[in-house]
Design an enzyme around this catalytic site. Structure first.
Site, mmCIF file in Angstrom:
data_model
loop_
_atom_site.group_PDB
_atom_site.id
_atom_site.type_symbol
_atom_site.label_atom_id
_atom_site.label_comp_id
_atom_site.label_asym_id
_atom_site.label_seq_id
_atom_site.Cartn_x
_atom_site.Cartn_y
_atom_site.Cartn_z
ATOM 1 N N GLY A 55 0.844 -1.192 0.000
ATOM 2 C CA GLY A 55 0.000 0.000 0.000
ATOM 3 C C GLY A 55 0.876 1.236 0.000
ATOM 4 N N CYS A 82 5.265 -6.194 1.528
ATOM 5 C CA CYS A 82 5.659 -4.781 1.528
ATOM 6 C C CYS A 82 4.991 -4.037 2.694
ATOM 7 C CB CYS A 82 5.353 -4.161 0.175
ATOM 8 S SG CYS A 82 6.207 -2.619 -0.080
ATOM 9 N N TYR A 83 4.040 -3.118 2.419
ATOM 10 C CA TYR A 83 3.378 -2.430 3.538
ATOM 11 C C TYR A 83 2.779 -3.456 4.507
ATOM 12 C CZ TYR A 83 0.137 0.449 6.187
ATOM 13 O OH TYR A 83 -0.522 1.062 7.208
ATOM 14 N N HIS A 169 8.067 -7.881 -3.675
ATOM 15 C CA HIS A 169 6.746 -8.245 -4.222
ATOM 16 C C HIS A 169 6.801 -9.601 -4.927
ATOM 17 C CE1 HIS A 169 4.497 -4.538 -3.475
ATOM 18 N NE2 HIS A 169 5.698 -3.974 -3.497
ATOM 19 N N GLU A 171 4.436 -11.225 -6.137
ATOM 20 C CA GLU A 171 3.383 -11.365 -7.151
ATOM 21 C C GLU A 171 3.804 -10.867 -8.535
ATOM 22 O OE1 GLU A 171 3.526 -9.310 -4.675
ATOM 23 O OE2 GLU A 171 2.647 -7.352 -5.100
ATOM 24 N N SER A 223 -23.759 -9.560 -26.132
ATOM 25 C CA SER A 223 -23.093 -8.512 -26.905
ATOM 26 C C SER A 223 -22.052 -9.100 -27.848
ATOM 27 C CB SER A 223 -22.403 -7.547 -25.945
ATOM 28 O OG SER A 223 -21.287 -8.189 -25.341
ATOM 29 N N GLY A 225 -19.223 -9.977 -26.690
ATOM 30 C CA GLY A 225 -17.995 -9.845 -25.901
ATOM 31 C C GLY A 225 -17.769 -11.108 -25.077
ATOM 32 N N VAL A 226 -16.545 -11.272 -24.572
ATOM 33 C CA VAL A 226 -16.190 -12.509 -23.879
ATOM 34 C C VAL A 226 -17.102 -12.795 -22.678
ATOM 35 C CG1 VAL A 226 -14.288 -13.772 -22.816
ATOM 36 C CG2 VAL A 226 -13.794 -11.929 -24.401
ATOM 37 N N ASP A 227 -17.357 -11.773 -21.869
ATOM 38 C CA ASP A 227 -18.077 -12.030 -20.616
ATOM 39 C C ASP A 227 -19.518 -12.481 -20.868
ATOM 40 O OD1 ASP A 227 -15.735 -11.128 -19.587
ATOM 41 O OD2 ASP A 227 -16.477 -9.133 -19.070
ATOM 42 N N SER A 228 -20.222 -11.744 -21.720
ATOM 43 C CA SER A 228 -21.617 -12.149 -21.930
ATOM 44 C C SER A 228 -21.665 -13.480 -22.681
ATOM 45 C CB SER A 228 -22.417 -11.057 -22.647
ATOM 46 O OG SER A 228 -22.044 -10.935 -24.000
ATOM 47 N N LYS A 367 -10.832 -11.947 -15.374
ATOM 48 C CA LYS A 367 -10.942 -12.071 -16.834
ATOM 49 C C LYS A 367 -10.219 -13.316 -17.368
ATOM 50 C CE LYS A 367 -12.361 -9.790 -20.512
ATOM 51 N NZ LYS A 367 -13.643 -9.083 -20.572
#
Ligand code: XMP
Length: 511
Positions: A55, A82-83, A169, A171, A223, A225-228, A367
């Site tokens: 943070g 870290c923080y 970090h 990650e 739509s 799109g990937v999500d729908s 995603k």
């Protein structure tokens, strides 16, 4: 779902979602939650481990987020990054000081003591640092696990309480063995089983959707799109024909998009998919409008109106499917940001459709997980890896008012750009790429004649989450081919320019 869960407490650092994604990639479900969760709430959530993120604060800042010490007494393993590491040291009575100089970038970290965290990790490796404060004295019971030349305590831990802190970090990709360290924390310290896989998710979701929907009827706005697409496919697998999908063809789509949606989902998957042909209406409503926000508003309203009409034809439904994904629902540790553009994400649909309940089967997924679920469900790569397209589509890639002629120009230029990016094998490297029809005309010479025609701009960006972006360094020969083809093949275009601005200060879309 009774998966093991890890809790990632968000202290406002820039890599927080990345931490959560890494944990899930390692096969353990986790949630990112605001850092003010109480010890009681945490106990109720029952995680197998907790990660405190980095943070922007110093533990000594007046308004720095802190934690009640009880959290460290719950007997749940903790990893502070870290923080988060400084906070552990500070909370338990250690000492954190402000360094004379910030440390930023790659550093050689040496592990000086055996611990579960460093199992199978080389003694010396490169880690990514980004901090000003550092831990100088450890609380009782903790030992130093690693150091760097300028950071005496780069990692520390207490194997009895199973509490660990790392100043670097793990990650980020720059930390060579970061993933291994996170895996060690999850599997060797927290006792993870690795029960979070996309195959499990698909099986459980289909069972849960069947249980919830029973013999009800379901409606979905598709739509393309990937999500729908993935949300609708999951529901389709669960309840088949009782799902009706509506695809609104507003006439603003990219080349061949409506045909492709119909061929993949209706013809290929056998989905009950209705196409609402509304191009005339949309273009009529957009006539003469050149203000970007007003274009967005008109399209958003028209979309809802057309959808409402289609929904009425379908009759009463019990459920409405939405492709909401996890980043849309995360409550971040930071405040909300200003509205730069009014995004149109079919948000108004619940008001105009008569239904009992919303179904959001992707609510828990990032995603990249949505894409993996799409692959499990057998969706083709061109759907799974489709670059994001804004709801108002080409309308906000035409500067000024929208006409059929302008749509044809930008659509053809965009198709050429997409073809050449695909041919160069750059599709997955570049996050988003498209053509824009500017409102400038310039003089050119084509076939010995003077022309006075439109300028096409190409926009291509690399990004992780679209919050920030950099312009993509596309090889010059690819740009050259695109430019040659556009000026030769697209009528009314005689100049091509490449947008070399990052976000910020620009945005990704031009409007
Ligand atoms: P900007 O232009 O704000 O875009 O940098 C960030 C990302 O959002 C997409 N975008 C939209 N997506 N509805 C959407 O669903 C919209 O109205 C919209 N406007 C922009 C944009 O393509 C980029 O990926």
């Amino acid at each position: 779902m009774d998966h093991q869960k890890v809790l990632v407490l968000d202290f406002g650092g820039q890599y927080n979602q990345l931490i959560a994604r890494r944990v899930r990639d390692l096969g353990v479900y986790c949630d990112l939650k605001p850092c003010d969760m109480s010890a009681m709430e945490i106990e109720k959530y029952a995680p197998i481990g907790i990660i405190f993120t980095g943070g922007p604060n110093s533990v000594y800042d007046e308004n720095a987020p802190r934690i009640p010490p009880q959290i460290l007494r719950l007997g749940i393993p903790v990893l502070g990054i870290c923080y988060g590491a400084q906070l552990i040291a500070y909370t338990l009575g250690g000492k954190v000081v402000r360094a004379a100089k910030s440390e930023y970038g790659k550093r050689d970290v040496s592990f000086v003591r055996q611990s579960p965290l460093s199992e199978d990790i080389p003694v010396r490796s490169v880690c990514w640092m980004s901090h000003t404060d550092l831990v100088t004295e450890l609380p009782a019971g903790f030992g130093t696990l690693a150091n760097t030349e300028s950071c005496p305590v780069a990692a520390f831990g207490d194997p009895v309480r199973k509490i660990y802190g790392v100043q670097f970090h793990p990650e980020v990709a720059h930390t060579e063995y970061g993933n291994g360290m996170l895996r060690n924390f999850l599997y060797r310290v927290c006792g993870a089983r690795g029960d979070w896989t996309m195959r499990n998710f698909v099986e459980e979701q289909i069972a849960a959707l069947r249980e919830k929907i029973k013999d009800g009827r379901v409606l979905c706005a598709m739509s393309g799109g990937v999500d729908s697409a993935v949300a609708a496919t999951l529901v389709h697998w669960a309840v088949g024909d009782r799902l009706v999908c509506v695809f609104v063809d507003h006439g603003l789509h990219r080349k061949n998009e409506p045909e492709e949606v119909m061929s993949v989902f209706r013809d290929g998957l056998g989905m009950n998919l209705v196409k609402a042909d509304a191009a005339e209406e949309f273009l009529g409503a957009l006539e003469g409008i050149s203000d970007p926000e007003q274009k967005r508003r008109v399209i958003g309203e028209m979309f809802i109106r057309v959808f409402e009409r289609e929904a009425k034809k379908i009759g009463k439904v019990d459920f409405l499917v939405q492709g909401t994904i996890y980043p849309d629902v995360i409550e971040s540790g930071k405040g909300k940001s200003a509205v730069i553009k009014s995004h149109h994400n079919v948000g108004g649909l619940p008001d105009v459709v008569d239904f009992r309940e919303i179904v959001e089967p992707l609510r828990d997924l990032f995603k990249d997980e949505v894409r993996r679920v799409g692959a499990e469900l057998g969706l083709p790569d061109r759907i799974i890896w489709r670059q994001p397209c804004p709801g108002p589509a080409l309308a906000i890639r035409i500067m000024g008012d929208v006409t059929r002629e302008k749509l044809a120009i930008v659509r053809d230029a965009d198709a050429i750009f997409r073809e050449e990016i695909a041919r160069a094998g750059l599709e997955r490297e570049i996050w988003q790429y498209f053509a824009v029809l500017t409102d400038s005309k310039t003089v050119g010479v084509q076939g010995d004649f003077r022309t006075y025609e439109n300028v096409i701009a190409l926009r291509a960006i690399t990004s992780v989450d679209a919050m920030t972006a950099d312009w993509a360094r596309i090889p010059f020969d690819v740009l050259e081919r695109v430019s040659n083809r556009i000026t030769n093949e697209v009528k009314h275009a005689n100049r091509v320019v490449y947008d070399i601005t990052s976000k910020p200060p620009s945005t990704i879309e031009w409007e």
